[in-house]
Design a protein around this motif. Structure first.
Motif, PDB file in Angstrom:
ATOM      1  N   PRO A 366       0.614  -1.169   0.055  1.00  0.00           N
ATOM      2  CA  PRO A 366       0.030   0.176   0.125  1.00  0.00           C
ATOM      3  C   PRO A 366       0.901   1.310   0.045  1.00  0.00           C
ATOM      4  N   SER A 367       0.439   2.250  -0.381  1.00  0.00           N
ATOM      5  CA  SER A 367       0.881   3.603  -0.492  1.00  0.00           C
ATOM      6  C   SER A 367       1.103   4.261   0.854  1.00  0.00           C
ATOM      7  N   ASN A 368       1.842   5.110   1.184  1.00  0.00           N
ATOM      8  CA  ASN A 368       2.100   5.746   2.362  1.00  0.00           C
ATOM      9  C   ASN A 368       0.717   6.393   2.817  1.00  0.00           C
ATOM     10  N   GLU A 369       0.134   6.922   1.656  1.00  0.00           N
ATOM     11  CA  GLU A 369      -1.286   7.664   1.849  1.00  0.00           C
ATOM     12  C   GLU A 369      -2.067   6.576   2.410  1.00  0.00           C
ATOM     13  N   GLN A 370      -2.248   5.497   1.616  1.00  0.00           N
ATOM     14  CA  GLN A 370      -3.175   4.468   2.243  1.00  0.00           C
ATOM     15  C   GLN A 370      -2.769   3.872   3.604  1.00  0.00           C
ATOM     16  N   MET A 371      -1.572   3.710   3.790  1.00  0.00           N
ATOM     17  CA  MET A 371      -1.209   3.495   5.151  1.00  0.00           C
ATOM     18  C   MET A 371      -1.730   4.371   6.341  1.00  0.00           C
ATOM     19  N   VAL A 372      -1.620   5.564   6.063  1.00  0.00           N
ATOM     20  CA  VAL A 372      -2.239   6.825   7.010  1.00  0.00           C
ATOM     21  C   VAL A 372      -3.590   6.476   7.086  1.00  0.00           C
ATOM     22  N   TYR A 373      -4.119   6.473   5.994  1.00  0.00           N
ATOM     23  CA  TYR A 373      -5.642   6.517   6.021  1.00  0.00           C
ATOM     24  C   TYR A 373      -6.246   5.194   6.733  1.00  0.00           C
ATOM     25  N   ASP A 374      -5.439   4.144   6.803  1.00  0.00           N
ATOM     26  CA  ASP A 374      -6.000   2.835   7.361  1.00  0.00           C
ATOM     27  C   ASP A 374      -5.671   2.901   8.820  1.00  0.00           C
ATOM     28  N   THR A 375      -5.062   4.017   9.539  1.00  0.00           N
ATOM     29  CA  THR A 375      -5.278   4.207  10.926  1.00  0.00           C
ATOM     30  C   THR A 375      -6.347   4.657  11.398  1.00  0.00           C
ATOM     31  N   GLY A 376      -7.191   5.102  10.545  1.00  0.00           N
ATOM     32  CA  GLY A 376      -8.185   5.981  10.700  1.00  0.00           C
ATOM     33  C   GLY A 376      -9.523   5.385  11.764  1.00  0.00           C
ATOM     34  N   GLU A 377      -9.780   4.111  11.520  1.00  0.00           N
ATOM     35  CA  GLU A 377     -10.898   3.517  12.358  1.00  0.00           C
ATOM     36  C   GLU A 377     -10.409   3.812  13.963  1.00  0.00           C
ATOM     37  N   ASP A 378      -8.971   3.175  14.061  1.00  0.00           N
ATOM     38  CA  ASP A 378      -8.557   3.218  15.335  1.00  0.00           C
ATOM     39  C   ASP A 378      -8.522   4.705  15.950  1.00  0.00           C
ATOM     40  N   LEU A 379      -8.068   5.572  15.121  1.00  0.00           N
ATOM     41  CA  LEU A 379      -7.998   7.074  15.501  1.00  0.00           C
ATOM     42  C   LEU A 379      -9.548   7.480  16.018  1.00  0.00           C
ATOM     43  N   LYS A 380     -10.407   7.421  15.004  1.00  0.00           N
ATOM     44  CA  LYS A 380     -11.944   7.602  15.415  1.00  0.00           C
ATOM     45  C   LYS A 380     -12.126   7.096  16.907  1.00  0.00           C
ATOM     46  N   ALA A 381     -11.915   5.821  17.078  1.00  0.00           N
ATOM     47  CA  ALA A 381     -12.562   4.947  18.148  1.00  0.00           C
ATOM     48  C   ALA A 381     -11.759   5.551  19.568  1.00  0.00           C
ATOM     49  N   LYS A 382     -10.652   6.223  19.317  1.00  0.00           N
ATOM     50  CA  LYS A 382      -9.667   6.710  20.338  1.00  0.00           C
ATOM     51  C   LYS A 382     -10.265   8.146  20.696  1.00  0.00           C
ATOM     52  N   ILE A 383     -10.578   8.947  19.566  1.00  0.00           N
ATOM     53  CA  ILE A 383     -11.271  10.307  19.543  1.00  0.00           C
ATOM     54  C   ILE A 383     -12.524  10.395  20.522  1.00  0.00           C
ATOM     55  N   LYS A 384     -13.339   9.358  19.840  1.00  0.00           N
ATOM     56  CA  LYS A 384     -14.734   9.415  20.492  1.00  0.00           C
ATOM     57  C   LYS A 384     -14.682   8.917  21.987  1.00  0.00           C
ATOM     58  N   SER A 385     -13.489   8.151  22.216  1.00  0.00           N
ATOM     59  CA  SER A 385     -13.647   7.866  23.880  1.00  0.00           C
ATOM     60  C   SER A 385     -13.057   9.048  24.548  1.00  0.00           C
ATOM     61  N   ILE A 386     -12.265   9.970  24.053  1.00  0.00           N
ATOM     62  CA  ILE A 386     -11.736  11.084  24.725  1.00  0.00           C
ATOM     63  C   ILE A 386     -12.922  12.029  24.773  1.00  0.00           C
ATOM     64  N   ILE A 387     -13.691  12.180  24.010  1.00  0.00           N
ATOM     65  CA  ILE A 387     -14.902  12.994  23.816  1.00  0.00           C
ATOM     66  C   ILE A 387     -15.985  12.552  24.901  1.00  0.00           C
ATOM     67  N   SER A 388     -16.157  11.461  24.834  1.00  0.00           N
ATOM     68  CA  SER A 388     -17.311  10.800  25.644  1.00  0.00           C
ATOM     69  C   SER A 388     -16.851  10.864  27.206  1.00  0.00           C
ATOM     70  N   ARG A 389     -15.651  10.942  27.573  1.00  0.00           N
ATOM     71  CA  ARG A 389     -15.375  10.949  28.833  1.00  0.00           C
ATOM     72  C   ARG A 389     -14.793  12.233  29.494  1.00  0.00           C
ATOM     73  N   ASN A 390     -14.594  13.189  28.536  1.00  0.00           N
ATOM     74  CA  ASN A 390     -14.042  14.397  29.054  1.00  0.00           C
ATOM     75  C   ASN A 390     -15.126  15.675  28.450  1.00  0.00           C
ATOM     76  N   LYS A 391     -15.910  16.134  29.025  1.00  0.00           N
ATOM     77  CA  LYS A 391     -17.049  16.998  28.637  1.00  0.00           C
ATOM     78  C   LYS A 391     -16.511  18.485  28.591  1.00  0.00           C
ATOM     79  N   PHE A 392     -16.942  19.348  27.716  1.00  0.00           N
ATOM     80  CA  PHE A 392     -16.353  20.654  27.569  1.00  0.00           C
ATOM     81  C   PHE A 392     -16.634  21.477  28.863  1.00  0.00           C
ATOM     82  N   ARG A 393     -17.955  21.494  29.563  1.00  0.00           N
ATOM     83  CA  ARG A 393     -18.370  21.852  30.625  1.00  0.00           C
ATOM     84  C   ARG A 393     -18.840  21.237  31.680  1.00  0.00           C
TER      85      ARG A 393
END
Length: 393
Positions: A366-393
């Motif tokens: 796979p190309s470098n760009e594709q390799m970066v893209y393939d990290t997306g699902e794991d990144l989304k899961a971690k970002i969602k976990s951060i937002i769910s556990r840490n409220k803005f207010r």
């Protein structure tokens, strides 16, 4: 004997019910005493054993009415207190419901006193309407003032009051419009964005996926996430996905060679003893046993490997003063691996689970760009976990 025992049991049960109802009356829990007595009088109310419930009901009803009227007089003297307006309205509702609970049971006779039980009923419709009107007016005016002059948290409190107003007095003035205004003014609006501080191009599809609000399911009653700035919205907070470093390994092909051996059945042979003599069964026939042979396989295994590590952070920013509130580091790794094999010899020597590798072939990395893209699902899961556990207010 059994009939006598059952009778004694039911007599005891009835006596316990009366005593519990009397305790509620004595403790000032009048409505609980009324509920208990009324429940027992819905059937066979003219039975002699039910007379005690009638007496309790008469007394509890009178005391509850007297207590409510006393409280209403007290609250009416301090009508500027908005809590008292609510108390007065709810008390009139409770008094009316109490009358409706007792009215279907009448008449109730106290035979031992040679009279009917006395319950003083009143038409409370005017009081209910007037107290609801006073409460509605206060809730509406207070919410309207709060929305003009209050803070975001005040708007949320106004929303709660308007919801209550809508329940008790549906369609009152333009309550629905004020509810929408309160929802808007009480909501924290969060703008999602991404920043690339690396020397690697971030695929546009990955950025769209990471900023796609619907993939997170995060919108709440008082928090709304947008990935595109809207003109009519004053955003309260920013959520920035900041790419810090992206490490991509070189393309690698690893090779290894190994040998597999295995014994398999290869027909039958005549069984002989240690002296080389044929072993026979009881009928004189020569005994046959399985014959085995060893097969061998040379395996040449190839592994294609490439990995990508994305290191980022999620920043919470107060957009009113552009101040960083919180930051959360995240990382994600994606590994591309393709294993295939070639062989010489008898493939039956390989484990069954391994044989599928012989059907595989080398594939393009796979190309470098594709390799970066393939990290997306794991990144989304971690970002969602951060937002769910840490409220803005």
């Amino acid at each position: 004997m059994r009939k006598i025992t059952l009778l004694a049991f039911f007599v005891c049960l009835a006596a316990c019910g009366v005593r519990n109802t009397e305790k509620r009356l004595a403790s000032g829990n009048y409505d609980a005493a009324i509920e208990s007595a009324a429940k027992n009088l819905r059937t066979n109310k003219d039975k002699k054993r039910k007379e005690e419930y009638i007496a309790i009901l008469e007394q509890a009803f009178s005391k509850a009415k007297e207590q409510d009227e006393r409280n209403i007089d007290l609250w009416a003297k301090d009508a500027k207190n908005p809590d008292n307006l609510d108390r007065i309205y709810k008390t009139y509702l409770r008094m009316n419901a109490r009358q409706d609970k007792v009215r279907p049971l009448l008449p109730l006779k106290l035979n031992s006193r040679n009279r009917e039980a006395v319950f003083v009923f009143e038409d409370l419709s005017d009081e209910i309407v007037s107290s609801k009107s006073a409460l509605s007016e206060y809730l509406y005016n207070d919410a309207a003032y709060t929305l003009r002059n209050g803070s975001k948290m005040d708007a949320r409190n106004a929303y709660s009051d308007l919801e209550y107003l809508q329940r008790i007095n549906p369609g009152y003035k333009n309550t629905k419009d004020l509810l929408l205004e309160a929802q808007h003014k009480g909501t924290d609006y969060v703008l999602l964005s991404a920043k690339n501080e690396t020397n690697v191009i971030i695929p546009q599809d990955l950025q769209r996926d990471l900023l796609n609000v619907s993939t997170y399911g995060l919108n709440e009653k008082w928090t709304a996430f947008h990935n595109n700035r809207q003109r009519d919205i004053d955003y309260d907070f920013g959520l920035v996905i900041n790419f810090r470093e992206i490490l991509i390994s070189p393309e690698q092909i690893k090779e290894k060679e190994f040998i597999k051996e295995k014994q398999i059945k290869d027909g039958l042979k005549t069984l002989v003893d240690d002296r080389g003599r044929v072993v026979r069964d009881s009928s004189g026939n020569a005994i046959k046993v399985d014959k085995f042979k060893t097969i061998k396989l040379n395996i040449y295994e190839f592994s294609q490997l490439k990995s990508c590590m994305v290191m980022a952070k999620v920043d919470y920013v107060d957009l009113a003063n552009n101040q960083l509130l919180k930051t959360f580091p995240i990382s994600s790794e994606f590994i591309f691996e393709n294993v295939y094999a070639k062989s010489t010899g008898d493939r039956r020597a390989a484990d069954e689970s391994y044989r599928s590798f012989f059907d595989r072939k080398a594939v393009p990395f796979p190309s470098n760009e594709q390799m970066v893209y393939d990290t997306g699902e794991d990144l989304k899961a971690k970002i969602k976990s951060i937002i769910s556990r840490n409220k803005f207010r």
